[in-house]
Structure formats: structure tokens, C-alpha cells
Motif scaffolding. Structure first.
Motif, PDB file in Angstrom:
ATOM      1  N   HIS A 271      24.599  20.726  16.402  1.00 59.61           N
ATOM      2  CA  HIS A 271      25.479  21.898  16.222  1.00 59.61           C
ATOM      3  C   HIS A 271      26.915  21.491  15.879  1.00 59.61           C
ATOM      4  N   ILE A 272      27.055  20.426  15.125  1.00 62.86           N
ATOM      5  CA  ILE A 272      28.379  19.970  14.682  1.00 62.86           C
ATOM      6  C   ILE A 272      28.616  20.346  13.225  1.00 62.86           C
ATOM      7  N   TYR A 273      27.621  20.106  12.397  1.00 55.25           N
ATOM      8  CA  TYR A 273      27.796  20.300  10.962  1.00 55.25           C
ATOM      9  C   TYR A 273      27.159  21.623  10.506  1.00 55.25           C
ATOM     10  N   PRO A 274      27.781  22.306   9.525  1.00 53.90           N
ATOM     11  CA  PRO A 274      27.214  23.565   9.023  1.00 53.90           C
ATOM     12  C   PRO A 274      26.075  23.311   8.035  1.00 53.90           C
ATOM     13  N   GLN A 275      25.001  22.804   8.530  1.00 52.58           N
ATOM     14  CA  GLN A 275      23.821  22.549   7.713  1.00 52.58           C
ATOM     15  C   GLN A 275      22.611  22.503   8.633  1.00 52.58           C
ATOM     16  N   SER A 276      21.438  22.558   8.027  1.00 52.87           N
ATOM     17  CA  SER A 276      20.219  22.484   8.824  1.00 52.87           C
ATOM     18  C   SER A 276      19.852  21.031   9.074  1.00 52.87           C
ATOM     19  N   GLY A 277      18.876  20.839   9.945  1.00 49.79           N
ATOM     20  CA  GLY A 277      18.303  19.516  10.087  1.00 49.79           C
ATOM     21  C   GLY A 277      17.399  19.215   8.906  1.00 49.79           C
ATOM     22  N   PRO A 278      16.982  17.976   8.735  1.00 49.34           N
ATOM     23  CA  PRO A 278      16.096  17.642   7.604  1.00 49.34           C
ATOM     24  C   PRO A 278      14.712  18.247   7.783  1.00 49.34           C
ATOM     25  N   ILE A 279      14.140  18.690   6.688  1.00 46.18           N
ATOM     26  CA  ILE A 279      12.781  19.227   6.749  1.00 46.18           C
ATOM     27  C   ILE A 279      11.797  18.083   6.980  1.00 46.18           C
ATOM     28  N   ALA A 280      10.587  18.434   7.342  1.00 43.04           N
ATOM     29  CA  ALA A 280       9.575  17.417   7.654  1.00 43.04           C
ATOM     30  C   ALA A 280       9.268  16.543   6.436  1.00 43.04           C
ATOM     31  N   LEU A 281       8.952  15.307   6.694  1.00 43.64           N
ATOM     32  CA  LEU A 281       8.600  14.389   5.602  1.00 43.64           C
ATOM     33  C   LEU A 281       7.409  14.915   4.802  1.00 43.64           C
ATOM     34  N   SER A 282       6.465  15.535   5.493  1.00 45.10           N
ATOM     35  CA  SER A 282       5.277  16.043   4.802  1.00 45.10           C
ATOM     36  C   SER A 282       5.604  17.218   3.885  1.00 45.10           C
ATOM     37  N   ALA A 283       6.788  17.827   4.055  1.00 47.30           N
ATOM     38  CA  ALA A 283       7.180  18.964   3.218  1.00 47.30           C
ATOM     39  C   ALA A 283       8.036  18.551   2.034  1.00 47.30           C
ATOM     40  N   GLN A 284       8.308  17.273   1.904  1.00 42.80           N
ATOM     41  CA  GLN A 284       9.171  16.804   0.821  1.00 42.80           C
ATOM     42  C   GLN A 284       8.343  16.464  -0.414  1.00 42.80           C
ATOM     43  N   LEU A 285       8.817  16.925  -1.569  1.00 41.87           N
ATOM     44  CA  LEU A 285       8.103  16.631  -2.812  1.00 41.87           C
ATOM     45  C   LEU A 285       8.152  15.141  -3.111  1.00 41.87           C
ATOM     46  N   PRO A 286       7.028  14.552  -3.479  1.00 43.15           N
ATOM     47  CA  PRO A 286       7.018  13.110  -3.762  1.00 43.15           C
ATOM     48  C   PRO A 286       7.804  12.754  -5.015  1.00 43.15           C
ATOM     49  N   LYS A 287       8.377  11.566  -5.010  1.00 47.47           N
ATOM     50  CA  LYS A 287       9.080  11.062  -6.193  1.00 47.47           C
ATOM     51  C   LYS A 287       8.047  10.624  -7.234  1.00 47.47           C
ATOM     52  N   LEU A 288       8.390  10.834  -8.498  1.00 39.36           N
ATOM     53  CA  LEU A 288       7.458  10.482  -9.568  1.00 39.36           C
ATOM     54  C   LEU A 288       7.584   9.029  -9.985  1.00 39.36           C
ATOM     55  N   VAL A 289       8.793   8.478  -9.822  1.00 38.28           N
ATOM     56  CA  VAL A 289       9.042   7.099 -10.238  1.00 38.28           C
ATOM     57  C   VAL A 289       9.770   6.387  -9.108  1.00 38.28           C
ATOM     58  N   SER A 290       9.322   5.202  -8.791  1.00 41.38           N
ATOM     59  CA  SER A 290       9.968   4.438  -7.732  1.00 41.38           C
ATOM     60  C   SER A 290      11.421   4.114  -8.103  1.00 41.38           C
ATOM     61  N   GLY A 291      12.321   4.338  -7.160  1.00 45.50           N
ATOM     62  CA  GLY A 291      13.721   4.024  -7.396  1.00 45.50           C
ATOM     63  C   GLY A 291      14.490   5.091  -8.143  1.00 45.50           C
ATOM     64  N   ALA A 292      13.861   6.224  -8.434  1.00 43.88           N
ATOM     65  CA  ALA A 292      14.526   7.315  -9.144  1.00 43.88           C
ATOM     66  C   ALA A 292      14.372   8.595  -8.332  1.00 43.88           C
ATOM     67  N   ARG A 293      15.247   9.569  -8.593  1.00 47.86           N
ATOM     68  CA  ARG A 293      15.236  10.821  -7.838  1.00 47.86           C
ATOM     69  C   ARG A 293      14.323  11.875  -8.457  1.00 47.86           C
ATOM     70  N   MET A 294      13.804  11.613  -9.631  1.00 51.63           N
ATOM     71  CA  MET A 294      12.912  12.580 -10.276  1.00 51.63           C
ATOM     72  C   MET A 294      11.704  12.842  -9.385  1.00 51.63           C
ATOM     73  N   HIS A 295      11.376  14.110  -9.170  1.00 52.79           N
ATOM     74  CA  HIS A 295      10.341  14.460  -8.201  1.00 52.79           C
ATOM     75  C   HIS A 295       9.294  15.392  -8.807  1.00 52.79           C
ATOM     76  N   LEU A 296       8.365  15.776  -7.985  1.00 50.51           N
ATOM     77  CA  LEU A 296       7.243  16.583  -8.460  1.00 50.51           C
ATOM     78  C   LEU A 296       7.667  17.949  -8.979  1.00 50.51           C
ATOM     79  N   GLY A 297       8.899  18.351  -8.671  1.00 52.01           N
ATOM     80  CA  GLY A 297       9.370  19.648  -9.147  1.00 52.01           C
ATOM     81  C   GLY A 297       9.395  19.751 -10.658  1.00 52.01           C
ATOM     82  N   LEU A 298       9.626  18.633 -11.353  1.00 48.41           N
ATOM     83  CA  LEU A 298       9.682  18.681 -12.816  1.00 48.41           C
ATOM     84  C   LEU A 298       8.329  19.064 -13.420  1.00 48.41           C
TER      85      LEU A 298
END
Length: 345
Positions: free
Chosen positions: A171-198
């Protein structure tokens, strides 16, 4: 205010290229007038967007993903003769719902958790559109006003969520906690931020195209967008129902965009999550001439601009908001060209 209508492919492409070119020229003129080194600034813009594989895969394509999804959202509403100006708000509500879902699916495997998170975002975006639809059908209140005003309410909702029920555990920062790892879209390429959303965005573009041109609902949607009264009188089409459905789908896609951003990029909710994706996507859809393939191409171009803006600010000291000159000029140029074309018919 009426929704823009799509044009034929030939002139539409020429208009889009002309509008984008004029936007870049005026950006260069703005840089020169403001006293910046035009060559160095544009070189930094290019490096930030296409200068390396990392720039492409971790900046341009990441920025393009929500722009494509929201551009498709605007396109669906516009095809039915409506203007969804509230995508920024639907994006925010989708992000809130996705964050809430992402905080509660830690025990689930990714193939259950990710669809739940994305589905929560889409449902929230559609639900946020219910009020504008009701106001339009019951009282004739244009969705331009109602969806625009709801953007402010959605911004307040995000502020409340990140300082209240979804705030991180300390309750210090105006943001939520991180979502679960299982809910995160996988990265398409190692070392890059491009993800399954594309690929999700590209698949959506394909589905929207098939919906427009290969389905009965798509035909009715285009008929209503071309002339609601004529579609109702001569075709017996329930124009109000088609319009309402188009707006709800538009809201759902915008909400999905917020969910993809949380699940693929930020992994948490905080204020100013969107740098204006909901408004930039309007330019994306217009530049793409309200065609799914055009939206994809325009989304990539504007994603590159957004990515290059950061490098231009970092390397040349040019404020990142300068690229908004391009977006504004694209919209104004297309409006002028469309009006001239309509008068010539």
C-alpha cells in the motif's frame, strides 16, 4: 458528426500515403522551426523504430499491438455508422478487469489463465459500452459524447483501483501487484519484448475481415453504415440492433486491448497505462481506410512512430509528443481529402 466511410482500395491507398507523407513533412518543419537538428532527430526516430532487431521486436511491434486491436475496434463501429471515441476508457476498464482476473488465477495453468484474463478484459470493455448504447437507442444521444465522457470516468476508476482494492500489498505505490505468471502472455522471441499479443492482433484482423466480407452480419453492418434508413426500409434490416452489436463488439475489442497490454507488457495496473492508444488508434483506423489489412499496416507505422519518439527524445532532445503532429495531420488530411472526394461525386 457521422462515421467515416471506407473508400475504394485504389484512391484510399493514395490518400493514406499522401496523408502520412504530409504528416512527416510537417513534423520535419516543426523540428526546424523549433530549432532542432532535423537530420539528427529523424535519424534517431528511425533508429528507435527500425535501427536494430531489438528496436523492431521490443519497441515497434510491442507498440503496434494495442494500436492494431484498437484500430479494429474503431473500424467495426465505423462500419456500422458509429464513432467510438471512448476506446481509451474501454481500454482502461479492460485493463482493470484483466488485472483483477490475473491476480486470482495463480493456481491455474496458462491455457486456462490467459483466456480468462483476456476474456475478462473483453467483457469489461463491452460492459462499459452498454450505457452509450442504451443512451443512443433510447434517447438518441450520440455515442461520440457519451463514450468520450466515459473516458474521464474510466480514468477515475483506474485511480480508485490502484489506490484501493487492487493496490499492491505494501500500500505504498499507486499500482497493483503483479499478475500471476500463468496469466502473462509468453514472449515470442528470447531476449525481446514481443509477445503473443501480436499474433492475436493479426488473427483478429483476419477474423474481422472475414466478418465484414463473408458473413451475413457483415453485409448488414455495411448496409447500415452506408444508410441506416435505406437499409431498414428497403432491406428490412433491424438497423438499431446491428448498430448496438457493432458498438458492443467495438467496446469488447478495446477492452481486450487493455487486457493484452496488462498480460503482455506491464503485468500490473497503474495510472497512465495507455500513452493515448485509444486516440492514436483513431488515426490508425482512418489511415488504414477502415480495412483490417490497412489497419494492420497503419498500426505498424504508428507503432514505429511511437517507438521512434522515445529514441528521438533520448538522443536528440525532441519531446516525444512531437510525433502527435503526424497523427493530427493524418486525421485532418484524410478528413479534407474525403470531403473533397464526396463533393466531387
Amino acid at each position: 458528426m457521422t462515421a467515416p466511410r471506407s473508400q475504394s482500395a485504389g484512391p484510399g491507398i493514395l490518400e493514406a500515403v499522401l496523408a502520412f507523407g504530409v504528416g512527416l513533412l510537417l513534423l520535419a518543419a516543426f523540428l526546424a522551426v523549433a530549432g532542432f537538428d532535423v537530420g539528427a532527430s529523424l535519424a534517431a526516430l528511425w533508429r528507435g523504430a527500425f535501427g536494430s532487431w531489438y528496436a523492431i521486436s521490443s519497441a515497434t511491434l510491442v507498440r503496434a499491438t494495442p494500436l492494431i486491436i484498437l484500430g479494429l475496434a474503431f473500424t467495426i463501429a465505423s462500419k456500422g455508422g458509429a464513432l467510438n471515441i471512448g476506446m481509451e476508457g474501454q481500454f482502461a476498464l479492460g485493463a482493470i478487469a484483466a488485472t483483477w482476473a490475473g491476480l486470482h488465477v495463480a493456481a491455474l495453468p496458462p491455457y486456462f489463465a490467459i483466456p480468462m484474463v483476456l476474456g475478462a478484459g473483453a467483457i469489461a470493455g463491452a460492459a462499459w459500452m452498454l450505457l452509450p448504447v442504451a443512451l443512443r437507442l433510447r434517447f438518441g444521444v450520440t455515442e461520440v459524447i457519451s463514450t468520450l465522457l466515459l473516458n474521464f470516468v474510466a480514468d477515475a476508476a483506474v485511480s480508485y483501483a490502484v489506490t484501493g482494492p487492487l493496490q499492491e500489498p505494501s500500500h505504498i505505490y499507486p499500482q497493483s501487484g503483479p499478475i500471476a505468471l500463468s496469466a502473462q502472455l509468453p514472449k515470442l522471441v528470447s531476449g525481446a519484448r514481443m509477445h503473443l499479443g501480436l499474433p492475436i492482433a493479426l488473427l483478429l484482423a483476419l477474423l474481422v475481415g472475414l466478418l465484414f466480407w463473408k458473413s451475413r452480419w457483415g453485409f448488414r453492418l455495411r448496409a447500415v453504415g452506408a444508410g441506416a434508413t435505406a437499409a431498414k426500409v428497403t432491406g428490412g434490416i433491424a438497423a438499431s440492433g446491428v448498430l448496438a452489436t457493432a458498438l458492443l463488439w467495438s467496446g469488447a475489442l478495446a477492452g481486450l486491448g487493455g487486457a493484452v497490454e496488462v498480460s503482455g507488457v506491464s503485468y500490473a495496473l497503474y495510472q497512465n497505462l495507455s500513452p493515448g492508444y485509444g486516440f492514436t488508434a483513431i488515426a490508425v483506423a482512418l489511415l488504414g481506410r477502415l480495412q483490417p489489412l490497412g489497419v494492420v499496416i497503419a498500426g505498424l507505422l504508428f507503432g514505429a512512430l511511437e517507438a521512434g519518439a522515445g529514441a528521438m527524445q533520448r538522443d536528440a532532445g525532441v519531446p516525444a509528443v512531437a510525433v502527435q503532429v503526424v497523427e493530427a495531420v493524418v486525421i485532418l488530411t484524410l478528413v479534407v481529402l474525403t470531403r473533397r472526394q464526396e463533393r466531387a461525386l
